[in-house]
Design a protein around this motif. Structure first.
Motif, short mmCIF file in Angstrom:
data_model
loop_
_atom_site.label_atom_id
_atom_site.label_comp_id
_atom_site.label_asym_id
_atom_site.label_seq_id
_atom_site.Cartn_x
_atom_site.Cartn_y
_atom_site.Cartn_z
N THR A 12 37.59 -56.72 60.92
CA THR A 12 36.25 -56.63 60.35
C THR A 12 36.14 -55.42 59.43
O THR A 12 36.49 -54.31 59.82
N LEU A 13 35.63 -55.67 58.22
CA LEU A 13 35.27 -54.61 57.30
C LEU A 13 33.76 -54.50 57.30
O LEU A 13 33.05 -55.49 57.03
N GLU A 14 33.25 -53.31 57.59
CA GLU A 14 31.80 -53.09 57.64
C GLU A 14 31.41 -52.03 56.60
O GLU A 14 31.74 -50.86 56.75
N CYS A 55 43.22 -50.39 51.37
CA CYS A 55 42.39 -49.74 52.40
C CYS A 55 42.68 -50.34 53.77
O CYS A 55 42.74 -49.62 54.78
N ILE A 56 42.87 -51.65 53.84
CA ILE A 56 43.21 -52.29 55.11
C ILE A 56 44.57 -51.80 55.60
O ILE A 56 44.76 -51.52 56.78
N ALA A 57 45.51 -51.67 54.66
CA ALA A 57 46.86 -51.24 55.01
C ALA A 57 46.91 -49.78 55.42
O ALA A 57 47.83 -49.35 56.12
N GLY A 58 45.92 -49.00 54.97
CA GLY A 58 45.94 -47.57 55.24
C GLY A 58 46.60 -46.77 54.14
O GLY A 58 46.77 -45.56 54.27
N ILE A 67 36.64 -49.99 59.33
CA ILE A 67 37.53 -51.13 59.47
C ILE A 67 37.88 -51.24 60.95
O ILE A 67 38.35 -50.28 61.56
N LEU A 68 37.61 -52.42 61.52
CA LEU A 68 37.75 -52.62 62.96
C LEU A 68 38.72 -53.75 63.26
O LEU A 68 38.72 -54.77 62.58
N ARG A 73 38.10 -49.15 65.95
CA ARG A 73 38.22 -48.60 64.60
C ARG A 73 39.67 -48.26 64.28
O ARG A 73 40.35 -47.57 65.06
N ILE A 74 40.17 -48.73 63.13
CA ILE A 74 41.56 -48.45 62.74
C ILE A 74 41.66 -47.70 61.42
O ILE A 74 42.76 -47.30 61.03
N ASP A 75 40.53 -47.50 60.71
CA ASP A 75 40.62 -46.84 59.41
C ASP A 75 41.00 -45.37 59.53
O ASP A 75 41.32 -44.73 58.54
N THR A 76 40.97 -44.83 60.75
CA THR A 76 41.40 -43.45 60.97
C THR A 76 42.89 -43.36 61.28
O THR A 76 43.43 -42.26 61.41
#
Length: 356
Positions: A12-14, A55-58, A67-68, A73-76
């Motif tokens: 999920t992208l919020e 952004c999804i890939a990091g 990004i969840l 949360r995985i964007d960190t």
């Protein structure tokens, strides 16, 4: 190879945003991708599709939003901590390593045991149909074979998600068609989830379960290939889905789902879209395929043929109306340059939108 799709249910992208200085490349992107889906990010250059993927890939940090993965949360997380597979536009293969070594590189970096690495590399080679090429270097392979190596390297780590950034753009037309079918076959057989960036509507239509159309860093429409092809949400999406002809005028009448547009002496009937009101400025859009070409003086959009190309089973031409507007049409038979024609768009295939 075990199913990667069992590793998560939703990505999920919020409200995801990404800025480069004063430029907002992405703003307010909301999207949910489900397990096992093949999702295409489609749009023109600079629309934000590759930025979204990175952004999804990091590979790019987000400037806002979250990004969840299954609510976590995985964007960190760093790219390697997310564990996604990535297929780049330029393949990014190691030129001094063999096919087998390239495919197994990610497993080696993860410390996977030698026997398990050999088993998984063998299975990935079978999956992408590169048996017999294992000892070759990338420079000894065709473009299509190099792309297969890149895909095998991405899936051999059994990622929860495979990200592909315009992987076919460096191939010729014939190879693109062949690899398009191969990518979908590999996705189905691997059982994973794929996000695929492309600017080619044909690729998106043929490959994806759902298409996400972006423009100017925002999502304009999300839907199945059929939904986007038949019912684009606005003129920008319509143009990107092949409605190359746009005729500006005034809405003469609207009756339910039907409308008529007047442009000078010409009248076009079609399907009303959006808040279309009688007397308001409007635009009719239609595909070249949906125009009948009349040379017998019958009514239609009067135009003069300026160019015509033979495409095998059909001709593709450009004709200019008196007001200077060019229209693109397809014809089963030849039409002469300079010939006056009447172009009749199919009312069942014309969409009439309010003007911006």
């Amino acid at each position: 190879m075990p199913s990667a799709s069992s590793r998560f249910n939703t990505l999920t992208l919020e409200g995801v945003g990404r800025s480069f200085g004063t430029l907002n490349a992405l703003h307010g992107v909301d999207l949910t991708i489900r397990r096992g889906e093949f999702v295409a990010l489609l749009g023109p250059s600079g629309c934000g599709k590759s930025t979204t993927l990175n952004c999804i890939a990091g590979l790019l940090a987000i400037s806002g939003g979250r990004i969840l993965l299954d609510g976590k949360r995985i964007d960190t997380l760093r790219p390697e901590e997310r564990g996604f597979g990535m297929v780049f536009q330029n393949y990014a293969l190691f030129p001094h390593l063999t096919v087998r070594q390239n495919i197994g590189f990610g497993l080696k970096m993860r410390g996977v045991a030698r026997a398990e690495t050999a088993r998984r590399v063998d299975e990935a080679i079978r999956l992408v149909r590169l048996q017999g090429q294992e000892a070759k270097l990338p420079g000894q392979l065709s473009g299509g074979q190099q792309q297969r190596v890149a895909i095998a390297r991405a899936v051999v780590i059994e990622p929860p998600l495979v990200l592909m950034d315009e992987p076919l753009s460096n191939l010729d037309a014939k190879l693109r068609l062949e690899m398009r079918a191969e990518i979908r076959r590999i996705h189905n057989e691997f059982g994973g989830t794929t996000i695929y960036v492309t600017h080619d509507q044909d690729e998106a239509l043929s490959l994806a379960d759902r298409i996400v159309v972006l423009k100017d860093g925002t999502i304009r429409q999300v839907g199945t290939p059929h939904e986007l092809y038949e019912s684009p949400a606005d003129r920008d999406v319509a143009e990107f889905m092949g409605f190359r002809n746009q005729l500006s005028g005034t809405c003469l009448a609207r009756e339910g789902k039907r409308a008529r547009l007047g442009a000078g002496d010409a009248v076009v009937e079609g399907i009303a879209r959006g808040a279309l009101a009688e007397g308001a400025a409007a635009v009719a859009v239609f595909r070249p395929d949906d125009i009948a070409v009349r040379t017998d003086g019958a009514p239609g959009l009067a135009a003069t043929v300026e160019a015509i190309e033979y495409r095998g089973r059909e001709y593709v031409g450009t004709a200019r109306m008196a007001d200077g507007l060019s229209l693109i049409f397809r014809s089963e038979g030849p039409v002469g340059i300079g010939e006056r024609v009447g172009l009749v768009p199919d009312p069942a295939r014309v969409l009439i939108f309010p003007a911006k």
